[in-house]
Enzyme design. Structure first.
Site, mmCIF file in Angstrom:
data_model
loop_
_atom_site.group_PDB
_atom_site.id
_atom_site.type_symbol
_atom_site.label_atom_id
_atom_site.label_comp_id
_atom_site.label_asym_id
_atom_site.label_seq_id
_atom_site.Cartn_x
_atom_site.Cartn_y
_atom_site.Cartn_z
ATOM 1 N N HIS A 86 0.910 -0.984 -0.105
ATOM 2 C CA HIS A 86 -0.064 0.330 -0.305
ATOM 3 C C HIS A 86 0.688 1.590 -0.427
ATOM 4 O O HIS A 86 2.037 1.550 1.053
ATOM 5 C CB HIS A 86 -0.567 -0.360 1.261
ATOM 6 N N GLU A 105 2.440 3.632 3.307
ATOM 7 C CA GLU A 105 1.999 2.966 4.170
ATOM 8 C C GLU A 105 4.064 3.455 4.895
ATOM 9 O O GLU A 105 4.521 2.636 4.221
ATOM 10 C CB GLU A 105 1.033 1.463 4.280
ATOM 11 N N ARG A 139 -3.136 4.205 -1.487
ATOM 12 C CA ARG A 139 -2.820 2.971 -1.076
ATOM 13 C C ARG A 139 -2.517 2.105 -2.530
ATOM 14 O O ARG A 139 -2.315 1.212 -2.866
ATOM 15 C CB ARG A 139 -4.508 2.900 -0.392
ATOM 16 N N ASN A 142 -3.428 -5.552 -2.429
ATOM 17 C CA ASN A 142 -3.573 -7.150 -1.400
ATOM 18 C C ASN A 142 -4.423 -7.498 -1.058
ATOM 19 O O ASN A 142 -4.603 -9.060 -0.563
ATOM 20 C CB ASN A 142 -3.392 -6.565 -0.059
ATOM 21 N N ARG A 143 -5.848 -7.616 -2.729
ATOM 22 C CA ARG A 143 -6.749 -8.416 -2.839
ATOM 23 C C ARG A 143 -5.940 -9.357 -4.006
ATOM 24 O O ARG A 143 -7.564 -10.002 -4.464
ATOM 25 C CB ARG A 143 -8.021 -7.247 -2.537
ATOM 26 N N HIS A 162 3.002 -3.721 7.047
ATOM 27 C CA HIS A 162 1.980 -3.304 6.699
ATOM 28 C C HIS A 162 1.851 -2.145 7.322
ATOM 29 O O HIS A 162 2.811 -2.523 8.996
ATOM 30 C CB HIS A 162 0.777 -2.901 6.541
ATOM 31 N N GLU A 204 1.785 -5.907 10.350
ATOM 32 C CA GLU A 204 0.806 -4.313 10.852
ATOM 33 C C GLU A 204 0.589 -3.669 11.617
ATOM 34 O O GLU A 204 0.728 -3.982 12.819
ATOM 35 C CB GLU A 204 -0.863 -5.566 10.702
ATOM 36 N N TYR A 249 -10.253 1.146 5.339
ATOM 37 C CA TYR A 249 -11.578 0.641 5.584
ATOM 38 C C TYR A 249 -12.988 1.838 5.182
ATOM 39 O O TYR A 249 -13.864 1.583 5.588
ATOM 40 C CB TYR A 249 -11.872 -0.724 6.661
HETATM 41 ZN ZN LIG Z 1 -1.613 -1.721 4.057
#
Ligand SMILES: [Zn+2]
Length: 317
Positions: A31, A34, A76, A83-84, A130, A190, A302
């Site tokens: 991302h 980050e 991002r 990351n998906r 992350h 994370e 989110y």
């Molecule tokens: Zn991330």
């Protein structure tokens, strides 16, 4: 729960050492906003760091800044969340010659070619770094519960007691959409709270330390020197909880903000009846389920997806 190995005089024999982890991939910038992972990877690459990772690990380390276009723009992602993109089905789609790949799909395809492929990985272990705007502290996200991951989690927790172990197993390791799963093994680090596009000393330091601890463990594993630790406290991902909202003309309109008693209290118990949201009309919405351990509370990435937090239960790992 009773641990069978606690009675063994030579605790080392419980670890089943498979093949050596002869190469690591350490990723920042999956991302692009980050900053701790991006900065840490740059610093390890250029040897501007307190502890060069090759002083604690004998194998080969590859570094990658995954989404350079997003990093340049400090966003991002540019088209969709990188990351998906790493499910087996998507990666298969991306190999089709007539498929018009967007930025993140192209990166996923290329990373999978270079460090995967996912169904037969050339990379032994991937650490994907992350950070989060939520107050989660240094969190190690683990996607499988084999002995290797259990011992890794216990080592990190024993070396870094402030660390949080978050276990996700709502699907099998290879089915996950995460970048780190292109390796034979993989974890995510994370750390929060850190705003997007900002580097904070505490978060940076925790990120570096946690990565060092993971790399140290890999070397111990290669040397067959893993000490068996007792189970540690961990959190097991539950579900996502949405903001109270209405749907107006196909658009989601939030009706509430996360209650101030909840915000910043990641991984603290949220009991039945405790404040959860504050409606803009002033009314307080309370948690109506059994005790949970919310995290990713108010994560900025989110917000648009209307996700307020994720739940977890406390487990031994
Ligand atoms: Zn991330």
């Amino acid at each position: 729960m009773h641990c069978a190995y606690q009675n063994l005089t030579d605790a080392k024999i419980i670890m089943n050492y498979e093949e050596k982890i002869s190469q690591l991939l350490i990723v920042g910038g999956t991302h692009g906003n980050e900053m701790s992972g991006i900065q840490a990877v740059k610093n390890w690459q250029s040897n501007v760091c307190q502890t060069p990772l090759d002083t604690i690990y004998n194998g080969k380390i590859h570094y990658a800044l995954a989404n350079q276009e997003a990093i340049d723009k400090c966003v991002r992602f540019t088209d969709e969340d990188l990351n998906r993109q790493f499910t087996p089905d998507k990666l298969k789609e991306f190999t089709k010659t007539d498929y018009n790949l967007n930025n993140e799909q192209k990166i996923a395809h290329e990373l999978n070619k270079q460090y995967g492929p996912k169904d037969k990985p050339s990379t032994d272990f991937v650490i994907d770094i992350h950070n989060t705007t939520s107050n989660m502290g240094p969190t190690l996200i683990i996607l499988d519960n084999t002995e290797f991951y259990k011992q890794l989690a216990r080592y990190v927790k024993s070396e870094m007691p402030e660390s949080i172990i978050l276990f996700e197993n709502n699907q099998s390791y290879s089915e996950f959409c995460y970048l780190c799963t292109i390796g034979k093994k993989g974890v995510m680090i994370e750390v929060g709270a850190q705003p997007q596009g900002v580097l904070k000393a505490e978060v940076y330091n925790q990120t570096v330390t946690m990565t060092e601890k993971v790399v140290e463990f890999v070397q111990l594993y290669n040397d067959k020197q893993v000490n068996a630790f007792p189970e540690v406290e961990a959190f097991w991902l539950g579900k996502e909880v949405e903001y109270p909202s209405t749907l107006e003309d196909g658009k989601t309109e939030k009706l509430a903000v996360i209650h101030e008693n909840l915000h910043n209290n990641d991984f603290k118990p949220l009991h039945n009846g405790q404040p959860c949201f504050q409606l803009f009309t002033g009314e307080v919405i309370t948690w109506q389920e059994e005790t949970t351990y919310p995290h990713f509370i108010g994560e900025a990435a989110y917000y648009k997806a209307n996700i307020a937090f994720a739940t977890a239960s406390k487990i031994k790992f």
